[in-house]
Design an enzyme around this catalytic site. Structure first.
Site: not given
Length: 508
Positions: A64, A127
């Site tokens: 990710c 993130h």
């Protein structure tokens, strides 16, 4: 003073709005248009019918956070430091206590788009670091609603806090608390909240006649998967399918709003995923990578090849399929091109401008590099893919039931030890063998011809590569968004996940 209209001067045309719809752990085989048999994605299938499908579109990393860094910088994650050096080809997890993040030296897409007058918003998962200097609003975004990490948890708020949700600079709650997720039933209203954030932002910018960039980074298909009550139990594919159906419905509502506002022809939309489906979570919590080998966390096709659809009515011809080798990094360069901006010239940019492929059908020969950690694992050039290293995960993890390639053992390919093939790479023809099951014979003329083409491309890439300072090596619980008591020890995460001490544990 006279206005431009009074002077008879036409105002400069407004650049197109840009919407990047990034799914989380959604696989190539999860959409009906790619052959998913239950055909439960009617809106995405219609988007492909009205736009252009990219069957050969790749992420920049099978995890990710590095892939998101690549999208927003147009650069391989190794250049921006989104990797670990602790162990050959280590995966780069980003748990709550990682001290690193996106460096100030990196130029992100929203910051560059400001030069063309764009308002920008991120909805969902960031993130790229959660310490104050890594906040999205410090890297070009005007607005944010979402979280610095995925919706792991729930945690006990003693040893570890639940992960926060932000509106711009303010923390407005936490997952499992103010933003509940029922792990037993899978019910959560987050996708609907994220949808409303997107719709409201679009309406507000349209009313202000300002071009906008919306990065819709939702995470319902990342385990633990969730869906809102109207969608639970509606899919033939279980809870994961419920999440897919809600995301598909949301994309349909976003596209319909653009049409209702009369701005569809001035809005470029691109749909893709950050990495392949997490087969480690399948079948209940993970998706499908179609005919491809393995999944998330590996550099086989199942971990790196993504669903991708471009939609821009009146510009991109409807119902087209482009066989351009595409990359998530191309969204950076293409977006700048749409805005009439040039990519930065003071650094290596890996993204390609896809507009010639989309608008004129022109194909550009380019390599796709597959990195895992700081190691170049493979490269694709044309139809040929060469593996320099093979590895799924360790025997220790595999014996504990952690399987990145369930039901897909290929002898000598899906290895559980890190196997080097740099002198004689394993080469596959992806057109004939998309599942990477039958490597070419090293004695064949085809193998030698492919190797002659690939070798100089790889050498040139590696000789020019300047890795960034690694951002994901070091953990410290004191940097969490609410540090629990008694957390004073700085730990370096220099070992595989199964042996990391409790002071620096890894969420999977």
């Amino acid at each position: 003073m006279l206005s431009a209209a009074e002077l008879g001067v036409a105002p400069a045309p407004q650049p197109p709005n840009i919407l990047l719809l990034l799914m989380d752990d959604m696989g190539w085989g999860d959409l009906g248009v790619y052959g998913e048999p239950s055909r439960e994605t009617p809106n995405l299938d219609q988007m492909a019918t009205e736009g252009m499908l990219f069957p050969n579109f790749y992420t920049a990393n099978p995890l990710c956070s590095p892939s998101r860094a690549a999208l927003l910088t147009g650069r391989l994650p190794i250049r921006s430091g989104f990797y670990t050096t602790n162990g050959h080809a280590r995966n780069a997890y980003t748990p709550q206590e990682i001290v690193g993040g996106i460096p100030d030296s990196e130029l992100l897409l929203p910051a560059l788009l400001k030069g063309a007058g764009y308002a920008s918003k991120i909805v969902g998962k960031w993130h790229l670091g959660h310490r104050p200097q890594f906040h999205p609003l410090k890297h070009g975004f005007d607005e944010w609603f979402g979280s610095p990490n995925c919706h792991f948890g729930p945690y006990d708020n003693k040893a570890r806090p639940n992960i926060p949700v932000y509106r711009d600079q303010e923390m407005v709650g936490r997952f499992y608390e103010e933003f509940p997720i029922n792990l037993k039933t899978g019910e959560a209203n987050l996708t609907q909240i994220y949808l409303q954030e997107a719709l409201e932002f679009i309406q507000r910018q349209q009313a202000a006649h300002r071009p906008f960039f919306l990065y819709w980074a939702v995470d319902a298909t990342h385990a633990p998967v969730y869906a809102s009550k109207p969608f639970l139990g509606t899919s033939q594919r279980g809870r994961y399918g419920d999440a897919i159906r809600e995301l598909d419905d949301s994309v349909g509502r976003i596209l319909r709003l653009l049409q209702d506002l009369g701005i569809a022809e001035n809005t470029f939309v691109f749909f893709t995923s950050d990495n392949g489906a997490a087969l480690i979570s399948a079948p209940r919590q993970g998706g499908s990578n179609g005919p491809f080998l393995c999944g998330k966390q590996t550099t086989f096709e199942g971990g790196m090849r993504e669903p991708a659809i471009a939609w821009w009515p009146g510009h991109i011809p409807a119902g087209q399929v482009s066989h351009q080798l595409g990359s998530i990094m191309d969204l950076f360069t293409t977006s700048l091109s749409l805005a009439g901006l040039e990519p930065p010239r003071d650094r290596a940019i890996d993204g390609l401008d896809l507009l010639p492929a989309m608008l004129q059908g022109r194909l550009t020969d380019r390599p796709i590099f597959y990195y895992r950690g700081n190691t170049l694992m493979a490269v694709t050039l044309g139809q040929y893919k060469a593996h320099f290293w093979t590895w799924t995960n360790s025997w220790e993890e595999f014996k504990q039931g952690i399987d990145f390639c369930p039901g897909q053992n290929v002898s000598g390919v899906t290895t559980h030890s890190q196997e080097e093939h740099t002198k004689l790479p394993l080469i596959f023809h992806l057109g004939r063998d998309p599942g990477e099951r039958f490597p070419l014979s090293i004695a064949s003329i085809e193998y030698l011809d492919a190797l002659r083409r690939i070798t100089p491309v790889v050498q040139q890439h590696q000789e020019a590569l300047v890795p960034g300072q690694p951002q994901l090596n070091v953990c410290n619980r004191a940097v969490m968004n609410w540090a629990p008591p008694g957390c004073e020890k700085l730990g370096k995460c220099l070992t595989p996940p199964e042996s990391v001490p409790e002071k620096c544990s890894w969420p999977h």
